[in-house]
Design an enzyme around this catalytic site. Structure first.
Site, PDB file in Angstrom:
ATOM      1  N   HIS A 233      35.304  49.335  45.177  1.00 35.27           N
ATOM      2  CA  HIS A 233      34.393  48.188  45.349  1.00 35.27           C
ATOM      3  C   HIS A 233      33.889  48.178  46.798  1.00 35.27           C
ATOM      4  O   HIS A 233      34.047  47.165  47.488  1.00 35.27           O
ATOM      5  CB  HIS A 233      35.079  46.848  45.046  1.00 35.27           C
TER       6      HIS A 233
ATOM      7  N   GLU B 151      31.050  48.665  34.360  1.00 36.11           N
ATOM      8  CA  GLU B 151      31.117  48.898  35.806  1.00 36.11           C
ATOM      9  C   GLU B 151      31.115  50.413  36.036  1.00 36.11           C
ATOM     10  O   GLU B 151      31.642  51.192  35.244  1.00 36.11           O
ATOM     11  CB  GLU B 151      32.378  48.242  36.392  1.00 36.11           C
TER      12      GLU B 151
ATOM     13  N   HIS C 219      33.392  48.652  29.112  1.00 39.76           N
ATOM     14  CA  HIS C 219      33.049  47.903  30.344  1.00 39.76           C
ATOM     15  C   HIS C 219      32.064  48.772  31.118  1.00 39.76           C
ATOM     16  O   HIS C 219      32.263  49.984  31.241  1.00 39.76           O
ATOM     17  CB  HIS C 219      34.351  47.671  31.118  1.00 39.76           C
TER      18      HIS C 219
ATOM     19  N   ASP D  69      40.101  47.770  32.069  1.00 42.30           N
ATOM     20  CA  ASP D  69      40.704  47.415  33.359  1.00 42.30           C
ATOM     21  C   ASP D  69      42.012  46.627  33.209  1.00 42.30           C
ATOM     22  O   ASP D  69      42.902  46.721  34.072  1.00 42.30           O
ATOM     23  CB  ASP D  69      39.725  46.565  34.185  1.00 42.30           C
TER      24      ASP D  69
ATOM     25  N   TYR E 126      46.846  44.835  41.886  1.00 40.59           N
ATOM     26  CA  TYR E 126      45.632  44.843  41.051  1.00 40.59           C
ATOM     27  C   TYR E 126      45.405  43.457  40.441  1.00 40.59           C
ATOM     28  O   TYR E 126      44.312  42.916  40.469  1.00 40.59           O
ATOM     29  CB  TYR E 126      45.833  45.895  39.954  1.00 40.59           C
TER      30      TYR E 126
ATOM     31  N   HIS F 191      37.492  41.790  33.466  1.00 42.03           N
ATOM     32  CA  HIS F 191      37.182  40.892  34.558  1.00 42.03           C
ATOM     33  C   HIS F 191      35.677  40.723  34.790  1.00 42.03           C
ATOM     34  O   HIS F 191      35.267  40.061  35.746  1.00 42.03           O
ATOM     35  CB  HIS F 191      37.839  41.414  35.852  1.00 42.03           C
TER      36      HIS F 191
ATOM     37  N   ASP G 165      32.518  52.668  37.600  1.00 43.78           N
ATOM     38  CA  ASP G 165      33.687  53.557  37.564  1.00 43.78           C
ATOM     39  C   ASP G 165      34.016  53.987  36.127  1.00 43.78           C
ATOM     40  O   ASP G 165      34.799  54.919  35.936  1.00 43.78           O
ATOM     41  CB  ASP G 165      34.910  52.920  38.238  1.00 43.78           C
TER      42      ASP G 165
ATOM     43  N   HIS H 103      42.629  52.605  34.263  1.00 45.03           N
ATOM     44  CA  HIS H 103      43.078  53.063  35.596  1.00 45.03           C
ATOM     45  C   HIS H 103      44.600  53.196  35.580  1.00 45.03           C
ATOM     46  O   HIS H 103      45.300  52.288  35.110  1.00 45.03           O
ATOM     47  CB  HIS H 103      42.743  52.038  36.695  1.00 45.03           C
TER      48      HIS H 103
END
Ligand code: FEO
Length: 396
Positions: free
Chosen positions: A23, A81, A79, A164, A192, A145, A83, A225
């Site tokens: 991030h 995002e 998701h 996540d 995390y 999230h 990554d 992750h």
């Protein structure tokens, strides 16, 4: 290289040992991370999530060694995002018509990121995808999230692809939770949670209750992750329920910055006072200019109370103290008490300013704070000991 998880599921992600920040600079990843992607082979073939953008070509090339890309029937984007969605453009150049299953927000966000109108199939909680002897069931998890987040459950293999949730920024070549150092694993898992999921704790509890209510057998949680929770996967679910419930340990953290060691001396005198009043309490001192900001935030997460200290610098506090409080405000910590302290030379308002920062971040102030002109002398050190002791007593 793919790593076989079951006869039907293969890990095809990327372990990123060199990643030190995530991030941007918001999250320190001192132990690296991984972007976990999974290839599911039944009568139909499904790819669940991809990897971070810099590894897009590597990912697609590795995937080609595992399977003819044209055999992929569906892509699931739990998701968007970057990554997890970063390799989509490279992949879609090869198989442009493959349906991408995601939430409505997922489709919106992926379009807004990559500006491609791929073949999106939007799903809601309870929607299913029959892939042969197994069925994939989708569970939306908005704000866990991100607004687009969802999870996918695979029957037969009894795997929850949680994205996540339950993850950790933790690079390992070993796939499973029982193959790594568990103190490291839990340190990364709580970091995390503290730094990413705390603001959404109420939703965490609600979503876990909802999923547990389905009474689905659970053999593994395949996160996006870090490790796969294979040995007693319920353990991390139980931890999340604990962490989501205004978590605190018997800990006080003294968060401070210092210029010429006066505020440091104050912090140490307060810590001595806390210990003398109640030796059972864990006291930690964090110099926010020196310590990892995300570790400091994790210590605050674990604390029932904090003391915040800063010297007066010009007309305010140190930038590092202001920065950590901005981060703490975003975390919406609940049920934590606090007080401020600091040394001053010209203007003496810093303690009031720190108190305002604490209040704005949701901490309950237990006193008006303690300030010292320049360097605390022996009498003031004694008085700071007493201040630490009275702080402990005010928590009871
Ligand atoms: Fe791992 Fe929210 O991306």
């Amino acid at each position: 290289m793919g790593k076989k998880i079951t006869d039907k599921v293969t890990w095809v992600g990327k372990v990123d040992w060199e990643l030190k920040n995530f991030h941007g600079q918001e999250y320190s990843t001192n132990k690296g991370s991984s972007y976990n992607s999974y290839l599911v082979r039944d009568e139909k073939t499904v790819l669940i999530d991809t990897v971070w953008l810099p590894y897009d070509d590597e990912f697609v090339n590795n995937l080609k060694k595992e399977i003819d890309l044209n055999e992929i029937d569906y892509i699931i984007a739990n998701h968007n995002e970057v990554d997890h969605s970063g390799a989509l453009p490279a992949l879609m150049r090869e198989i442009p018509n493959t349906p991408i299953y995601c939430t409505e927000n997922g489709a919106k966000f992926i379009k807004a990121q990559f500006h491609k109108d791929w073949n999106f199939v939007t799903v809601k909680t309870g929607d299913t995808l029959d892939i042969g002897s197994s069925t994939l069931t989708f569970v939306e998890a908005p704000m866990l999230h991100w607004p687009d987040s969802m999870m996918t459950y695979m029957s037969g293999e009894n795997i929850l692809f949680s994205n996540d949730a339950f993850g950790q920024h933790y690079a390992t070549e070993s796939l499973y939770n029982d193959m790594v150092d568990n103190s490291e694993l839990y340190a990364e898992a709580i970091k995390y949670y503290a730094n990413i999921l705390t603001p959404f704790s109420k939703l965490v509890t609600k979503k876990i209750d909802e999923v547990l209510g389905f009474n689905l057998p659970l053999d593994m949680i395949c996160t996006s992750h870090g490790v796969i929770w294979k040995n007693n996967p319920a353990q991390i679910v139980e931890k999340y329920l604990e962490w989501a419930n205004d978590y605190q340990e018997n800990q006080i953290t003294i968060v401070y910055d210092t210029m010429w060691n006066s505020t440091k001396k104050m912090a140490e005198a307060i810590a001595d006072g806390i210990y003398s009043a109640d030796p059972s309490i864990t006291v930690k001192l964090c110099n926010v200019s020196l310590d990892d900001k995300n570790d400091v935030l994790t210590e605050i997460f674990k604390s029932k109370a904090i003391l915040l200290g800063s010297p007066t610098i010009n007309r305010g506090c140190s930038y590092a103290v202001a920065g950590i409080m901005e981060m703490a405000k975003g975390m919406k910590f609940m049920n934590k008490k606090a007080a401020a302290f600091g040394s001053y030379g010209w203007g003496g308002d810093v303690v009031n300013q720190l108190s305002t920062l604490l209040k704005d971040a949701g901490f309950e102030l237990v006193n008006d704070g303690y300030k010292t002109l320049w360097v605390p002398d022996n009498d003031q050190v004694k008085s700071l000991n007493e201040y630490g002791a009275s702080f402990v007593n005010s928590l009871k």
